[in-house]
Design a protein around this motif. Structure first.
Motif, PDB file in Angstrom:
ATOM      1  N   VAL A  35       0.834  -1.246   0.128  1.00  0.00           N
ATOM      2  CA  VAL A  35       0.246  -0.014  -0.077  1.00  0.00           C
ATOM      3  C   VAL A  35       0.879   1.118  -0.121  1.00  0.00           C
ATOM      4  N   GLY A  36       0.938   1.978  -1.175  1.00  0.00           N
ATOM      5  CA  GLY A  36       1.889   2.656  -1.330  1.00  0.00           C
ATOM      6  C   GLY A  36       3.104   2.204  -1.496  1.00  0.00           C
ATOM      7  N   ASP A  37       4.356   2.683  -0.567  1.00  0.00           N
ATOM      8  CA  ASP A  37       5.381   2.112  -0.693  1.00  0.00           C
ATOM      9  C   ASP A  37       5.855   0.907   0.511  1.00  0.00           C
ATOM     10  N   LEU A  83      -5.620  -3.241   7.013  1.00  0.00           N
ATOM     11  CA  LEU A  83      -5.547  -1.879   6.013  1.00  0.00           C
ATOM     12  C   LEU A  83      -6.032  -0.509   6.657  1.00  0.00           C
ATOM     13  N   PRO A  84      -5.366   0.576   6.098  1.00  0.00           N
ATOM     14  CA  PRO A  84      -5.794   1.652   6.461  1.00  0.00           C
ATOM     15  C   PRO A  84      -7.244   2.071   5.918  1.00  0.00           C
ATOM     16  N   CYS A 134      -7.228   0.749  -5.856  1.00  0.00           N
ATOM     17  CA  CYS A 134      -6.053   1.224  -6.664  1.00  0.00           C
ATOM     18  C   CYS A 134      -4.689   1.694  -5.892  1.00  0.00           C
ATOM     19  N   ASP A 135      -5.109   1.516  -4.517  1.00  0.00           N
ATOM     20  CA  ASP A 135      -3.898   1.913  -3.403  1.00  0.00           C
ATOM     21  C   ASP A 135      -3.290   0.591  -3.367  1.00  0.00           C
TER      22      ASP A 135
END
Length: 131
Positions: free
Chosen positions: A42-44, A80-81, A87-88
């Motif tokens: 998720v992101g980096d 998860l956040p 798409c994240d």
């Protein structure tokens, strides 16, 4: 980096209650065997990992090799956040040479390399404007 060779696909992401169920398939581009593992970003940030072991006779047939018969994956990512969207979430397949190959997902086109806003904004130009 990864060439144009397709080494897998993220078939589905189902998000709900801070978790996501992801499924798809992934192979090693070098020998068509199931990928060593799947990393979830998720992101980096790596938020999970899994192995390929789910039978995918359709993939083996499409690739014309029995080696890919267990290249499927299906697993749940937890914690998860709250605001995360499909798409994240990004998945990558671990290759035999230690590299990572991103798995495309039909609902989320790959971001363009320039990663900036489209240059159709008339207030932005690359050259400084002279009065």
């Amino acid at each position: 980096g990864l060439g144009s060779r397709n080494v897998g696909h993220l078939d589905a992401i189902e998000i709900g209650g801070g978790s996501a169920i992801v499924s798809g398939w992934a192979i090693n581009g070098s020998d068509m065997s199931p990928a060593h593992g799947i990393l979830v970003f998720v992101g980096d940030r790596v938020v999970g990992s899994a192995e390929t072991a789910v039978p995918r006779p359709d993939v083996a047939q499409a690739l014309a090799t029995p080696r890919a018969a267990r290249a499927g994956f299906r697993f749940t990512i937890r914690g998860l956040p709250a605001q995360v969207s499909k798409c994240d979430i990004r998945l990558a397949a671990e290759q035999t040479d230690g590299s990572l190959a991103n798995l495309p997902h039909a609902a989320c086109p790959r971001p363009r390399a320039d990663s900036g806003r489209p240059s159709t904004d008339p207030s932005r130009t690359d050259q400084p404007r002279t009065p």
